[in-house]
Each structure stands twice: as structure tokens, then as C-alpha cells.
Design a protein around this motif. Structure first.
Motif, PDB file in Angstrom:
ATOM      1  N   PHE A 125      63.885  57.203  -9.417  1.00  0.00           N
ATOM      2  CA  PHE A 125      63.186  56.450  -8.572  1.00  0.00           C
ATOM      3  C   PHE A 125      62.161  57.254  -7.778  1.00  0.00           C
ATOM      4  N   GLN A 126      62.467  58.390  -7.422  1.00  0.00           N
ATOM      5  CA  GLN A 126      61.793  59.339  -6.851  1.00  0.00           C
ATOM      6  C   GLN A 126      60.877  59.904  -7.606  1.00  0.00           C
ATOM      7  N   ALA A 127      60.928  60.221  -8.849  1.00  0.00           N
ATOM      8  CA  ALA A 127      60.368  60.721  -9.752  1.00  0.00           C
ATOM      9  C   ALA A 127      58.981  59.702 -10.053  1.00  0.00           C
ATOM     10  N   GLN A 128      59.249  58.584 -10.344  1.00  0.00           N
ATOM     11  CA  GLN A 128      58.518  57.580 -10.527  1.00  0.00           C
ATOM     12  C   GLN A 128      57.988  57.294  -9.352  1.00  0.00           C
ATOM     13  N   LEU A 129      58.286  57.204  -8.230  1.00  0.00           N
ATOM     14  CA  LEU A 129      57.699  57.156  -6.837  1.00  0.00           C
ATOM     15  C   LEU A 129      56.400  58.247  -6.711  1.00  0.00           C
ATOM     16  N   ALA A 130      56.884  59.652  -6.980  1.00  0.00           N
ATOM     17  CA  ALA A 130      55.924  60.608  -6.912  1.00  0.00           C
ATOM     18  C   ALA A 130      54.799  60.727  -7.680  1.00  0.00           C
ATOM     19  N   VAL A 131      54.793  60.134  -8.766  1.00  0.00           N
ATOM     20  CA  VAL A 131      53.699  60.037  -9.607  1.00  0.00           C
ATOM     21  C   VAL A 131      52.667  58.793  -9.007  1.00  0.00           C
ATOM     22  N   ALA A 132      53.114  57.649  -8.490  1.00  0.00           N
ATOM     23  CA  ALA A 132      52.361  56.844  -7.902  1.00  0.00           C
ATOM     24  C   ALA A 132      51.907  57.418  -6.699  1.00  0.00           C
ATOM     25  N   THR A 133      52.546  58.040  -5.837  1.00  0.00           N
ATOM     26  CA  THR A 133      52.037  58.601  -4.478  1.00  0.00           C
ATOM     27  C   THR A 133      51.022  59.683  -4.739  1.00  0.00           C
ATOM     28  N   GLU A 134      51.236  60.559  -5.891  1.00  0.00           N
ATOM     29  CA  GLU A 134      50.169  61.346  -6.322  1.00  0.00           C
ATOM     30  C   GLU A 134      48.873  60.806  -6.707  1.00  0.00           C
ATOM     31  N   LEU A 135      48.844  59.535  -7.401  1.00  0.00           N
ATOM     32  CA  LEU A 135      47.749  58.800  -7.538  1.00  0.00           C
ATOM     33  C   LEU A 135      46.966  58.301  -6.464  1.00  0.00           C
ATOM     34  N   GLY A 136      47.584  58.082  -5.445  1.00  0.00           N
ATOM     35  CA  GLY A 136      47.002  57.717  -4.104  1.00  0.00           C
ATOM     36  C   GLY A 136      46.499  58.614  -3.074  1.00  0.00           C
ATOM     37  N   ASP A 137      46.817  60.032  -3.439  1.00  0.00           N
ATOM     38  CA  ASP A 137      46.491  61.193  -2.718  1.00  0.00           C
ATOM     39  C   ASP A 137      45.277  61.599  -3.298  1.00  0.00           C
ATOM     40  N   ALA A 138      44.201  61.491  -2.450  1.00  0.00           N
ATOM     41  CA  ALA A 138      42.930  61.928  -3.028  1.00  0.00           C
ATOM     42  C   ALA A 138      42.149  61.357  -4.263  1.00  0.00           C
ATOM     43  N   PRO A 139      42.381  60.070  -4.402  1.00  0.00           N
ATOM     44  CA  PRO A 139      42.062  59.307  -5.722  1.00  0.00           C
ATOM     45  C   PRO A 139      40.406  59.349  -5.995  1.00  0.00           C
ATOM     46  N   LEU A 140      40.286  59.626  -7.394  1.00  0.00           N
ATOM     47  CA  LEU A 140      39.105  59.423  -7.866  1.00  0.00           C
ATOM     48  C   LEU A 140      38.776  58.147  -8.094  1.00  0.00           C
ATOM     49  N   ILE A 141      39.533  57.205  -8.465  1.00  0.00           N
ATOM     50  CA  ILE A 141      39.457  55.745  -8.605  1.00  0.00           C
ATOM     51  C   ILE A 141      39.549  54.966  -7.054  1.00  0.00           C
ATOM     52  N   GLU A 142      38.567  54.285  -6.616  1.00  0.00           N
ATOM     53  CA  GLU A 142      38.882  53.673  -5.462  1.00  0.00           C
ATOM     54  C   GLU A 142      39.934  52.576  -5.489  1.00  0.00           C
ATOM     55  N   PRO A 143      40.581  52.716  -4.222  1.00  0.00           N
ATOM     56  CA  PRO A 143      41.894  52.076  -3.890  1.00  0.00           C
ATOM     57  C   PRO A 143      41.789  50.347  -4.295  1.00  0.00           C
ATOM     58  N   VAL A 144      40.622  49.857  -4.161  1.00  0.00           N
ATOM     59  CA  VAL A 144      40.355  48.325  -4.420  1.00  0.00           C
ATOM     60  C   VAL A 144      40.328  48.122  -6.005  1.00  0.00           C
ATOM     61  N   LEU A 145      39.855  49.168  -6.675  1.00  0.00           N
ATOM     62  CA  LEU A 145      39.796  48.862  -7.982  1.00  0.00           C
ATOM     63  C   LEU A 145      40.981  49.221  -8.640  1.00  0.00           C
ATOM     64  N   ARG A 146      41.793  50.151  -8.070  1.00  0.00           N
ATOM     65  CA  ARG A 146      43.344  50.557  -8.571  1.00  0.00           C
ATOM     66  C   ARG A 146      44.106  49.108  -8.375  1.00  0.00           C
ATOM     67  N   ASP A 147      43.836  48.574  -7.233  1.00  0.00           N
ATOM     68  CA  ASP A 147      44.521  47.296  -6.781  1.00  0.00           C
ATOM     69  C   ASP A 147      44.239  46.256  -7.909  1.00  0.00           C
ATOM     70  N   LEU A 148      42.986  46.084  -8.268  1.00  0.00           N
ATOM     71  CA  LEU A 148      42.366  45.092  -9.303  1.00  0.00           C
ATOM     72  C   LEU A 148      43.018  45.345 -10.567  1.00  0.00           C
ATOM     73  N   ILE A 149      43.153  46.726 -10.996  1.00  0.00           N
ATOM     74  CA  ILE A 149      43.874  47.119 -12.397  1.00  0.00           C
ATOM     75  C   ILE A 149      45.293  46.677 -11.985  1.00  0.00           C
ATOM     76  N   GLU A 150      46.066  47.106 -11.003  1.00  0.00           N
ATOM     77  CA  GLU A 150      47.389  47.063 -10.989  1.00  0.00           C
ATOM     78  C   GLU A 150      47.789  45.630 -11.179  1.00  0.00           C
ATOM     79  N   CYS A 151      46.892  44.727 -10.390  1.00  0.00           N
ATOM     80  CA  CYS A 151      47.261  42.993 -10.426  1.00  0.00           C
ATOM     81  C   CYS A 151      47.078  42.622 -11.766  1.00  0.00           C
ATOM     82  N   ARG A 152      45.933  43.007 -12.506  1.00  0.00           N
ATOM     83  CA  ARG A 152      45.906  42.441 -13.891  1.00  0.00           C
ATOM     84  C   ARG A 152      46.961  42.926 -14.811  1.00  0.00           C
ATOM     85  N   VAL A 153      47.219  44.210 -14.768  1.00  0.00           N
ATOM     86  CA  VAL A 153      48.291  44.645 -15.718  1.00  0.00           C
ATOM     87  C   VAL A 153      49.488  43.855 -15.423  1.00  0.00           C
TER      88      VAL A 153
END
Length: 144
Positions: A14-42
């Protein structure tokens, strides 16, 4: 109802999986609202009600347009989505459905007009990570 608690049963995984997700949120290149949209669609494609709920809430918290979220299941025939959002959604659907290589190449070419290589890499990781979370969510949660 929960079938099992992944974070309790397999805390290191769980911590390993969470670390990847957390890293994606640190200084993201993809804006959070687009990330949320993509995550909702998937999550919609994968049928993970738990994740749809969580990322819909996040989309709203990041200032996402509620009409856009409501139209997400029919985005291909709906107004209000930018060309970049459409390219990202095509990519998300293509990878989530594990299309053939010819289709994946076609979808990738659509991204090139809107995203740099590092952004495409991050977007791809967002999609892959969301697919993994969906499988974990589907396995764990009988109802959201």
C-alpha cells in the motif's frame, strides 16, 4: 462494505502504491483538475464506484466545472471539453481498454499537439496508477 483492507493487510505494498500517487501530486506537470477528470473517467470505465466518488470530490475541490463532470461519460459528443482534454481522455480510454498498438499509436499522436513528452509520461503514469487503484478498489469494496 469492505471485503478486505489492503492498507492493513499489505501495508508495504500500500505504501509503495501510495508513494507513486503522492509523487504524481508533487510539482505536477498535469494540472490537478485535468488529473481528476482523467482519474474519474478511468474509474468510470473500470466500474470503480469508490474511486469515481473520491475523484469527483477532488475535481470539485480543485474548482472543476460540475457540468463537465456530469458530461464526462458522454464527453465525445459533448461541448465544453478543450482539445487538450479530449486528447488526454482519448489516451486514458485507449490505455485503460488496452487497445491494439495501431490504435495506441494513433491516440499518442493526438497528444503531441497539446502536451510535451514529460507531460505525456506523467499523464500515462496517472492513467496506469489509476487503473491499479481501480483494481484494488474493486477487489476491496463491495459498495461505495
Amino acid at each position: 462494505m469492505t471485503r478486505f483492507a489492503f492498507h492493513e493487510v499489505s501495508p508495504k505494498l500500500f505504501q509503495a502504491q501510495l508513494a507513486v500517487a503522492t509523487e504524481l501530486g508533487d510539482a505536477p506537470l498535469i494540472e490537478p483538475v485535468l488529473r481528476d477528470l482523467i482519474e474519474c473517467r478511468v474509474s468510470q470505465i473500470n466500474g470503480c464506484a469508490y474511486c469515481v466518488r473520491m475523484h469527483s470530490d477532488s475535481f470539485a475541490k480543485h474548482g472543476g466545472d460540475p457540468i463537465k463532470l456530469a458530461m464526462l461519460p458522454v464527453w465525445q459528443s459533448a461541448d465544453g471539453f478543450s482539445a487538450a482534454e479530449r486528447a488526454a481522455l482519448v489516451w486514458a480510454e485507449c490505455l485503460t481498454r488496452a487497445e491494439c498498438q495501431v490504435t495506441i499509436s494513433k491516440c499518442h499522436r493526438m497528444l503531441l499537439d497539446h502536451f510535451e513528452e514529460a507531460e505525456i509520461s506523467e499523464l500515462t503514469c496517472i492513467i496506469a496508477t489509476m487503473n491499479a487503484w481501480n483494481r484494488l478498489g474493486i477487489a476491496q469494496h463491495e459498495f461505495a
